[in-house]
Design an enzyme around this catalytic site. Sequence first.
Site, mmCIF file in Angstrom:
data_model
loop_
_atom_site.group_PDB
_atom_site.id
_atom_site.type_symbol
_atom_site.label_atom_id
_atom_site.label_comp_id
_atom_site.label_asym_id
_atom_site.label_seq_id
_atom_site.Cartn_x
_atom_site.Cartn_y
_atom_site.Cartn_z
ATOM 1 N N HIS B 133 0.868 -1.184 0.000
ATOM 2 C CA HIS B 133 0.000 0.000 0.000
ATOM 3 C C HIS B 133 0.906 1.236 0.000
ATOM 4 O O HIS B 133 2.031 1.174 0.497
ATOM 5 C CB HIS B 133 -0.828 -0.060 1.285
ATOM 6 C CG HIS B 133 -1.931 0.931 1.385
ATOM 7 N ND1 HIS B 133 -1.739 2.218 1.816
ATOM 8 C CD2 HIS B 133 -3.265 0.806 1.139
ATOM 9 C CE1 HIS B 133 -2.915 2.849 1.831
ATOM 10 N NE2 HIS B 133 -3.848 2.013 1.425
ATOM 11 N N ASP B 211 2.810 -4.888 8.054
ATOM 12 C CA ASP B 211 1.619 -4.055 7.920
ATOM 13 C C ASP B 211 0.412 -4.975 8.085
ATOM 14 O O ASP B 211 0.099 -5.764 7.193
ATOM 15 C CB ASP B 211 1.650 -3.373 6.550
ATOM 16 C CG ASP B 211 0.324 -2.711 6.179
ATOM 17 O OD1 ASP B 211 -0.660 -2.861 6.926
ATOM 18 O OD2 ASP B 211 0.288 -2.059 5.121
ATOM 19 N N GLN B 214 -4.871 -5.079 7.046
ATOM 20 C CA GLN B 214 -5.937 -5.927 6.495
ATOM 21 C C GLN B 214 -6.130 -7.219 7.281
ATOM 22 O O GLN B 214 -7.106 -7.924 7.064
ATOM 23 C CB GLN B 214 -5.636 -6.271 5.025
ATOM 24 C CG GLN B 214 -5.677 -5.094 4.083
ATOM 25 C CD GLN B 214 -7.042 -4.430 4.036
ATOM 26 O OE1 GLN B 214 -8.073 -5.060 4.268
ATOM 27 N NE2 GLN B 214 -7.060 -3.131 3.767
ATOM 28 N N LYS B 237 -10.479 -0.662 10.775
ATOM 29 C CA LYS B 237 -10.711 -1.790 9.866
ATOM 30 C C LYS B 237 -11.092 -3.049 10.641
ATOM 31 O O LYS B 237 -11.300 -4.107 10.061
ATOM 32 C CB LYS B 237 -9.467 -2.056 9.015
ATOM 33 C CG LYS B 237 -9.158 -0.943 8.008
ATOM 34 C CD LYS B 237 -8.058 -1.381 7.085
ATOM 35 C CE LYS B 237 -7.313 -0.224 6.444
ATOM 36 N NZ LYS B 237 -8.035 0.383 5.331
ATOM 37 N N CYS B 376 -4.740 2.765 -3.575
ATOM 38 C CA CYS B 376 -3.450 3.162 -2.995
ATOM 39 C C CYS B 376 -2.373 2.134 -3.306
ATOM 40 O O CYS B 376 -1.513 1.835 -2.466
ATOM 41 C CB CYS B 376 -3.555 3.395 -1.494
ATOM 42 S SG CYS B 376 -4.574 4.815 -1.083
#
Lengths: 151, 419
Positions: B133, B211, B214, B237, B376
């Site tokens: 991203h 990261d 998600q 999220k 993104c």
Amino acid sequence: MFDDLSDLYQQVILDHCKKPRNFHELTGATSSAQGHNPLCGDQLKLYLAMDGELVKDISFQGSGCCISKASASLLTEAVKGKTREQVQKIFEQVHEMVMTGRVVGDVGKLAVFAGVYKFPARVKCAILAWHAVMAALKGDGQPVSTENEQS
Amino acid sequence: MSPTTPPPASGTIDWSALRADFPILHQQVHGQPLIYLDNAATSQKPRAVLEALRLYYERDNANVHRGIHELSNRATTAFEAARTRAAQFINARSADEIIFTRGTTEGINLVAQAWGSKNVKAGDTILLTEMEHHSNIVPWQLLAERTGAKLAYLPITGDIGLLDLARLDEQLGSGVKLLALTHISNSLGTINPVADICARARKRGITTLVDAAQSAGHRPIDVQEIGCDFLALSGHKMCGPTGIGILYGRQETLETMPPYQGGGEMILNVDFQRSTWKQPPHRFEAGTPDISGAVGLHAAMDYLDQIGRHNIARHDQELGAYAYAALSRLKDGIRLFGPHIGRAGLVSFLLKDVHAHDVVTVADQRGVALRGGHHCNQPLMRKLGVESTARASFYFYNTTAEIDRFVEVLGEIQKFFGA
């Protein structure tokens, strides 16, 4: 089945998006400008062949959504044979129309974009080619981006 | 049910009944029932989270730390309880390894500035992957500009979007200081084997950042098992409020890092000329934090663990596989991105001759919320040779009936544009 969408995707728009007119590079162009919508990656290049104050020929190339392609295609038809001053006036009419839905004066076929204002996310798609043609008329060779405009 | 009660076995969960916990899902959009399939952008919030925010503001609101009065004590207790809960949620060794941030993006920027400025020099390499991203690319570009370091990218294998792990050891070679990669790709749905990858990097003394934007609310996260040095996630999220996130950092690494921002809350002592700072994590939390956000995130973590994150992961994969199979039946008219099997609960696709934004506009008129664009992921889009894709991303409150309707709408879109 698609009544609610016919405001945005009128038959004329669908037709021009599937079969864009004046969709090629222009040999003998006197100026050109790039338009870019970074939100969706739409890229188009507009070519102008000026004869003094008159738009003798115009074409475009690029890729984008149905609205941006149809807008560029209809733009080339609307602008060909017009003077610089007339193009400026049409730009102002189109701008007003896609922002507010108000049609001021006779805009001809471009009236099909009168429904775009109801889809705020798509206003930039409709106006991109118009910013590009104004940049090409200015002839300063600066690319235009929907993100630097007040749309 | 308290968060320590073991979650139910997955077979006993009535997934569609959980929809009752999400007030926002029960509405019409453009005269059609809302089908919210933009969960990779942000998830919806259960009543338990909304209620926690309301109660915090109605009962306990005050500024945290250094307060002597009752409300400040309550707010401080609630804020620090959220930190402890977060440590448990990702199996950190201690609450001191949990830094509250605005979200994943700020977490990564914090590492790039505070860790990067101390550890990265001219000529060093920062290794990323082609599926990152922008939030896991641009902070490193800024660091590279400041320091003269270089960026390198582990490639992906075409449309199926797997990392080319055969190249990893070679790329982990000379001069790599940091490997930063995503756990789950937000546009491909790829689930990366981060524990294996971090182990290979760590063997060479390379610092690792994961990261988890998600993945955090979608599957169990265990930072000790992953073996990363840093892990960043976003509350919004995973059923939490916007504006709150977590950065995990290994304690021994955090202790060596200079502050990220200066201000109140992060200092021990301030003189006119110089100051000394607190120990981590407070060193990295200048200013009044997002207290209500932390309280809401606490409620979100409890809510998710009542369902059981392993249950959510299984259900996610079922929805992802169901959607992928249904979309595959649209045959030549569709291009699908991401792995065929073992995918997360999202699908990226392009309909033949229909731009992603047209797909999203028409779907919206049918009540189906999708996302179209570059997500993104501009460098990834260029690699795939596309400008944009349309994406449907699921969460546990989505149903196969919603996916059926979504696929039916895509069929209508194909017809409408005459593709």
